[in-house]
Design a protein around this motif. Structure first.
Motif, PDB file in Angstrom:
ATOM      1  N   ILE A 295      22.516  36.817  36.825  1.00 23.16           N
ATOM      2  CA  ILE A 295      23.542  36.309  37.737  1.00 23.16           C
ATOM      3  C   ILE A 295      24.939  36.637  37.210  1.00 23.16           C
ATOM      4  O   ILE A 295      25.783  37.167  37.933  1.00 23.16           O
ATOM      5  CB  ILE A 295      23.370  34.788  37.947  1.00 23.16           C
ATOM      6  CG1 ILE A 295      22.074  34.511  38.713  1.00 23.16           C
ATOM      7  CG2 ILE A 295      24.582  34.197  38.676  1.00 23.16           C
ATOM      8  CD1 ILE A 295      21.660  33.057  38.733  1.00 23.16           C
ATOM      9  N   ALA A 296      25.197  36.361  35.912  1.00 22.59           N
ATOM     10  CA  ALA A 296      26.520  36.585  35.320  1.00 22.59           C
ATOM     11  C   ALA A 296      26.894  38.065  35.278  1.00 22.59           C
ATOM     12  O   ALA A 296      28.078  38.398  35.273  1.00 22.59           O
ATOM     13  CB  ALA A 296      26.563  35.998  33.906  1.00 22.59           C
ATOM     14  N   GLY A 297      25.907  38.949  35.261  1.00 24.32           N
ATOM     15  CA  GLY A 297      26.176  40.378  35.190  1.00 24.32           C
ATOM     16  C   GLY A 297      26.219  41.074  36.524  1.00 24.32           C
ATOM     17  O   GLY A 297      26.489  42.269  36.598  1.00 24.32           O
ATOM     18  N   SER A 298      25.978  40.338  37.588  1.00 23.31           N
ATOM     19  CA  SER A 298      25.959  40.949  38.914  1.00 23.31           C
ATOM     20  C   SER A 298      27.329  41.510  39.271  1.00 23.31           C
ATOM     21  O   SER A 298      28.354  40.870  39.035  1.00 23.31           O
ATOM     22  CB  SER A 298      25.548  39.920  39.973  1.00 23.31           C
ATOM     23  OG  SER A 298      25.694  40.481  41.262  1.00 23.31           O
TER      24      SER A 298
ATOM     25  N   LYS B  20      43.048  33.875  34.231  1.00 25.21           N
ATOM     26  CA  LYS B  20      43.621  35.113  33.695  1.00 25.21           C
ATOM     27  C   LYS B  20      43.001  36.368  34.301  1.00 25.21           C
ATOM     28  O   LYS B  20      43.574  37.452  34.205  1.00 25.21           O
ATOM     29  CB  LYS B  20      43.432  35.172  32.174  1.00 25.21           C
ATOM     30  CG  LYS B  20      44.077  34.032  31.420  1.00 25.21           C
ATOM     31  CD  LYS B  20      45.569  34.154  31.489  1.00 25.21           C
ATOM     32  CE  LYS B  20      46.260  33.114  30.638  1.00 25.21           C
ATOM     33  NZ  LYS B  20      47.708  33.304  30.625  1.00 25.21           N
ATOM     34  N   LEU B  21      41.802  36.242  34.900  1.00 29.07           N
ATOM     35  CA  LEU B  21      41.077  37.412  35.391  1.00 29.07           C
ATOM     36  C   LEU B  21      41.342  37.674  36.866  1.00 29.07           C
ATOM     37  O   LEU B  21      41.572  36.747  37.642  1.00 29.07           O
ATOM     38  CB  LEU B  21      39.572  37.233  35.167  1.00 29.07           C
ATOM     39  CG  LEU B  21      39.120  37.085  33.716  1.00 29.07           C
ATOM     40  CD1 LEU B  21      37.608  36.905  33.644  1.00 29.07           C
ATOM     41  CD2 LEU B  21      39.571  38.259  32.865  1.00 29.07           C
ATOM     42  N   ALA B  22      41.242  38.949  37.237  1.00 30.48           N
ATOM     43  CA  ALA B  22      41.461  39.355  38.625  1.00 30.48           C
ATOM     44  C   ALA B  22      40.367  38.815  39.548  1.00 30.48           C
ATOM     45  O   ALA B  22      40.619  38.527  40.709  1.00 30.48           O
ATOM     46  CB  ALA B  22      41.529  40.877  38.715  1.00 30.48           C
ATOM     47  N   GLU B  23      39.149  38.697  39.034  1.00 28.16           N
ATOM     48  CA  GLU B  23      38.050  38.096  39.795  1.00 28.16           C
ATOM     49  C   GLU B  23      37.141  37.371  38.819  1.00 28.16           C
ATOM     50  O   GLU B  23      37.316  37.459  37.608  1.00 28.16           O
ATOM     51  CB  GLU B  23      37.273  39.138  40.604  1.00 28.16           C
ATOM     52  CG  GLU B  23      36.574  40.193  39.778  1.00 28.16           C
ATOM     53  CD  GLU B  23      35.794  41.176  40.644  1.00 28.16           C
ATOM     54  OE1 GLU B  23      34.708  41.578  40.207  1.00 28.16           O
ATOM     55  OE2 GLU B  23      36.249  41.524  41.737  1.00 28.16           O
ATOM     56  N   ARG B  24      36.175  36.652  39.361  1.00 22.97           N
ATOM     57  CA  ARG B  24      35.259  35.860  38.520  1.00 22.97           C
ATOM     58  C   ARG B  24      34.680  36.731  37.413  1.00 22.97           C
ATOM     59  O   ARG B  24      34.272  37.862  37.656  1.00 22.97           O
ATOM     60  CB  ARG B  24      34.149  35.285  39.383  1.00 22.97           C
ATOM     61  CG  ARG B  24      33.188  34.435  38.618  1.00 22.97           C
ATOM     62  CD  ARG B  24      33.160  33.072  39.154  1.00 22.97           C
ATOM     63  NE  ARG B  24      32.309  32.210  38.353  1.00 22.97           N
ATOM     64  CZ  ARG B  24      32.292  30.933  38.507  1.00 22.97           C
ATOM     65  NH1 ARG B  24      33.065  30.373  39.392  1.00 22.97           N
ATOM     66  NH2 ARG B  24      31.514  30.194  37.785  1.00 22.97           N
ATOM     67  N   GLY B  25      34.634  36.200  36.196  1.00 22.15           N
ATOM     68  CA  GLY B  25      34.171  36.949  35.031  1.00 22.15           C
ATOM     69  C   GLY B  25      32.772  37.513  35.192  1.00 22.15           C
ATOM     70  O   GLY B  25      31.918  36.927  35.853  1.00 22.15           O
ATOM     71  N   ARG B  26      32.565  38.668  34.560  1.00 26.28           N
ATOM     72  CA  ARG B  26      31.264  39.331  34.586  1.00 26.28           C
ATOM     73  C   ARG B  26      30.889  39.671  33.156  1.00 26.28           C
ATOM     74  O   ARG B  26      31.660  40.311  32.439  1.00 26.28           O
ATOM     75  CB  ARG B  26      31.337  40.598  35.433  1.00 26.28           C
ATOM     76  CG  ARG B  26      30.026  41.329  35.518  1.00 26.28           C
ATOM     77  CD  ARG B  26      30.117  42.469  36.527  1.00 26.28           C
ATOM     78  NE  ARG B  26      28.847  43.163  36.564  1.00 26.28           N
ATOM     79  CZ  ARG B  26      28.714  44.468  36.559  1.00 26.28           C
ATOM     80  NH1 ARG B  26      29.774  45.243  36.535  1.00 26.28           N
ATOM     81  NH2 ARG B  26      27.519  45.012  36.586  1.00 26.28           N
ATOM     82  N   THR B  27      29.690  39.249  32.732  1.00 18.75           N
ATOM     83  CA  THR B  27      29.195  39.515  31.390  1.00 18.75           C
ATOM     84  C   THR B  27      27.759  39.999  31.496  1.00 18.75           C
ATOM     85  O   THR B  27      26.932  39.358  32.139  1.00 18.75           O
ATOM     86  CB  THR B  27      29.265  38.242  30.521  1.00 18.75           C
ATOM     87  OG1 THR B  27      30.611  37.749  30.534  1.00 18.75           O
ATOM     88  CG2 THR B  27      28.870  38.530  29.088  1.00 18.75           C
TER      89      THR B  27
END
Length: 140
Positions: free
Chosen positions: A16-19, A69-76
């Motif tokens: 989910i977090a990497g989507s 701080k991020l342009a969109e929701r974080g992705r990891t």
């Protein structure tokens, strides 16, 4: 839960977090799994180094500040996940852009401790120089 169960849960969280789809990342299995009394420790000796105590502090103070701080929701994206008992270790890489247009693709080692299927503790190891360069000092 077994080590295999804990590992599977973390694998699902990082899918989910990497989507690449921000709408998918909004459906956070991590937040649903995080215990109310969990703690998150950012290791090191820099402005972000501290322990966030309680689910609301982790969500609002730590993750909320990063999101601001991020342009969109974080992705990891996870690259390796190891499990032993109630501990799951994740090597991961961020894939993020700040609102100022700077890449924030940090390398992480995250150590999760589970209790009864709930995340009770997270220890975060990352590139502290990159964090402060891209996101600035953590507010006092």
């Amino acid at each position: 839960m077994s080590a295999a169960d804990n590992k599977k849960l973390v694998q699902e969280m990082f899918v989910i977090a990497g989507s690449p789809d921000p709408a998918v990342r909004e459906n956070s299995l991590f937040m649903a799994t995080l215990a109310d009394d969990a703690i998150w420790t950012v290791t090191g000796q820099y402005s972000w180094s501290r322990t966030f105590t309680g689910k609301q502090s982790i969500i609002n103070d730590l993750h909320g500040h990063v999101r601001s701080k991020l342009a969109e929701r974080g992705r990891t994206v996870a690259h390796r996940i190891l499990a032993d008992g109630d501990i799951v270790v994740v090597e991961a890489k961020g894939n993020n852009l700040t609102k100022q247009g700077q890449r924030y693709d940090n390398d992480y080692c995250l150590v999760f401790r589970f209790d009864g299927g709930r995340i009770k503790e997270v220890r975060e190891y990352c590139d502290s120089v990159l964090t402060e360069k891209a996101l600035g000092a953590f507010p006092v």
